[in-house]
Enzyme design. Structure first.
Site, short mmCIF file in Angstrom:
data_model
loop_
_atom_site.label_atom_id
_atom_site.label_comp_id
_atom_site.label_asym_id
_atom_site.label_seq_id
_atom_site.Cartn_x
_atom_site.Cartn_y
_atom_site.Cartn_z
N GLY A 165 0.79 -1.22 0.00
CA GLY A 165 0.00 0.00 0.00
C GLY A 165 0.82 1.27 0.00
O GLY A 165 0.27 2.38 -0.11
N LEU A 203 -10.40 -0.69 -9.79
CA LEU A 203 -11.56 -1.59 -9.76
C LEU A 203 -12.37 -1.31 -8.50
O LEU A 203 -11.82 -1.11 -7.43
CB LEU A 203 -11.10 -3.04 -9.81
CG LEU A 203 -10.27 -3.44 -11.04
CD1 LEU A 203 -9.90 -4.92 -10.97
CD2 LEU A 203 -11.02 -3.15 -12.33
N HIS A 208 -9.29 -10.44 -4.02
CA HIS A 208 -7.86 -10.70 -4.22
C HIS A 208 -7.68 -12.22 -4.29
O HIS A 208 -7.85 -12.93 -3.30
CB HIS A 208 -7.06 -10.12 -3.06
CG HIS A 208 -5.57 -10.25 -3.22
ND1 HIS A 208 -4.73 -9.17 -3.15
CD2 HIS A 208 -4.77 -11.31 -3.45
CE1 HIS A 208 -3.48 -9.56 -3.32
NE2 HIS A 208 -3.48 -10.87 -3.50
N GLU A 275 -0.62 -13.00 -8.38
CA GLU A 275 -1.74 -12.36 -7.71
C GLU A 275 -2.64 -11.62 -8.69
O GLU A 275 -2.15 -10.94 -9.59
CB GLU A 275 -1.23 -11.41 -6.62
CG GLU A 275 -0.32 -12.13 -5.62
CD GLU A 275 -0.18 -11.36 -4.33
OE1 GLU A 275 -0.68 -10.22 -4.22
OE2 GLU A 275 0.44 -11.92 -3.40
N ARG A 291 8.62 -15.85 -4.00
CA ARG A 291 9.05 -16.44 -2.73
C ARG A 291 7.91 -17.25 -2.16
O ARG A 291 6.80 -17.26 -2.71
CB ARG A 291 9.42 -15.32 -1.75
CG ARG A 291 8.29 -14.30 -1.60
CD ARG A 291 8.48 -13.36 -0.47
NE ARG A 291 7.53 -12.25 -0.48
CZ ARG A 291 6.26 -12.30 -0.10
NH1 ARG A 291 5.75 -13.45 0.32
NH2 ARG A 291 5.49 -11.23 -0.14
N VAL A 294 3.33 -15.99 3.18
CA VAL A 294 2.91 -16.18 4.56
C VAL A 294 1.76 -17.19 4.63
O VAL A 294 1.69 -18.03 5.53
CB VAL A 294 2.46 -14.84 5.18
CG1 VAL A 294 1.94 -15.03 6.61
CG2 VAL A 294 3.60 -13.83 5.17
#
Length: 445
Positions: A165, A203, A208, A275, A291, A294
């Site tokens: 962000g 959008l 997500h 993503e 990578r 999480v």
């Protein structure tokens, strides 16, 4: 296979990697800052090396110290985990130049995907759908004003490098454009050392959705389905699910194939996450993380595949032992991030853990590095651990999650456990009807 791996990270991800290495019969080296001398990853690794003072810039971001630690301990490979240097192409290149294996993609792929504009260009060339936006970097307000009519308002100005962000501004009218460009460039320079920005169509109510990729060095590549990471606050994920409540089998197969073909076209190796924003039945690529994520445990729970072990195996040159046809998503998994934060204000809650009791039971997993008496360092992020639950159906999963949260006790500091308890009971969560703005604009408003 490697004999010894150095883990260039801390906290729960360092523990997760140590456990995978133990199962593979690989010795481990932990690196740690002065603030982490009593951390569990230091205690459980076969060897440990202090690499500097508490601030990250003096320890976990010191490339020279980390590589020196690998040299003196004889580590053949370095696993970067997530955060810190995990997506730093200079570090990846330096590791390789020292004759040590970087457990991750090729340095050039880390570099491309670390720049959102280069990443978008690469994905466009490989047939991956993008959010409509500027053809490249936007250097000035004058340039932004030229491309704005083709994109249309509202627009999103984003930093070309970085994420979370930072360097991001929403622009609803031309009157706001000049100030937004200036602020975004200032934030991008301050946070990432690069003022480069670009513009995308904003959008309105997307979800997500991300696709987990795994590729070896022999041209084999598979996807392991999607994760829904729409429950966010200030672009930071708090709650993740696999599979998504809104993605159909047909959507999954089509998007997964697109991602696999793109990665094969690049010659990608290792794990990676592509993503997307999803709105009105359409997927739009936004970035790729080169990578481990999480939220990788929920993919492991629904596929039965240990992503860390597979990541290590392909880095060692082994071929994947399964094909796309072998991968099936079974049941439903949810992950809650347990941060040391006030559940009402989200302010950090430093301190010492005076009592710790994790939940248990079939299908309940805790990835955490904390213990009774653990003092939370103030120098790093607030993630204490992750609660992951699995059940045959999403409804069963939510029930199990609620029960596990009731059992979860962390005294001495404030955490997000009460927030997650509230989420499990909310009708929008139960029905799976939420987007990336829902938490802030509806639940927390």
């Amino acid at each position: 296979m490697f004999n010894k791996i150095l883990i260039a990270n801390r906290g729960e991800i360092a523990l997760r990697i140590i456990r995978a290495c133990k199962e593979l019969g690989i010795k481990t080296v932990a690196v740690y800052s002065e603030a982490d001398s009593n951390s569990l990853h230091v205690r459980l690794a076969d060897e440990s090396v202090c690499i500097g003072a508490a601030p990250s810039r003096d320890s976990y971001l010191r490339m020279d110290n980390i590589i020196s630690a690998a040299d003196i301990t004889g580590a053949e490979a370095i696993h970067p985990g997530f955060g810190f240097l995990s997506e730093n192409h200079v570090f990846a290149q330096m590791v390789e130049e020292h004759g040590i294996t970087f457990i991750g993609p090729k340095p050039e792929h880390v570099k491309i995907m670390g720049d959102k504009i280069l990443a978008k260009d690469a994905m466009h060339a490989l047939g991956v759908p993008l959010v409509p936006g500027s053809p490249g970097k936007v250097a000035t307000f004058a340039e932004a004003k030229v491309v704005a009519p083709d994109i249309g308002y509202p627009m999103l100005i984003k930093a070309a490098c970085g994420g979370g962000g930072k360097g991001m501004q929403i622009v609803h009218t031309e009157h706001q454009l000049e100030r937004a460009v200036t602020v975004a460039q200032m934030e991008a320079r301050a946070n990432f050392g690069d003022s480069s920005i670009f513009i995308e169509k904003y959008l309105q109510n997307p979800r997500h959705i991300e696709i987990q990729i795994l590729a070896d060095q022999h041209g084999n590549c598979v996807h392991l389905g999607e994760r829904d990471c729409s429950i966010q606050r200030r672009h930071q994920k708090i709650w993740e699910e696999a599979p998504s409540p809104v993605v159909t089998e047909e959507m999954r197969e089509a998007l997964g194939a697109t991602c696999v073909n793109a990665m094969k076209g690049m010659g990608y190796r290792g794990v990676g996450t592509m993503e997307f924003l999803f709105e009105e039945g359409q997927f739009y690529f936004i970035e790729m993380n080169t990578r481990i994520q999480v939220e990788h445990p929920i993919t492991e729970m629904v596929t039965g595949i240990d992503l860390i072990k597979e990541q290590i195996k392909v880095a060692a040159g082994q071929k994947l032992t399964f094909t796309q046809a072998d991968i099936r998503m079974k049941g439903h998994a949810i992950e809650c991030r347990i941060n040391a934060e006030d559940p009402e204000t989200f302010m950090p809650s430093p301190g010492t853990i005076t009592f710790y009791h994790p939940p248990g039971g079939l299908g309940v997993r805790i990835d955490s590095h904390i213990y009774d008496g653990y003092k939370i360092p103030s120098h790093y992020d607030s993630l204490l651990g992750k609660l992951i639950v699995w059940a045959p159906t999403r409804a069963d999963c939510l029930n199990k999650l609620s029960s596990a949260l009731d059992e979860y006790v962390i005294d001495g500091v404030k955490t997000l456990i009460p927030l997650h308890k509230r989420l499990t009971l909310h009708p929008a969560i139960i029905k799976g009807k939420f987007d990336i703005k829902w938490l802030e604009t509806k639940f927390l408003a």
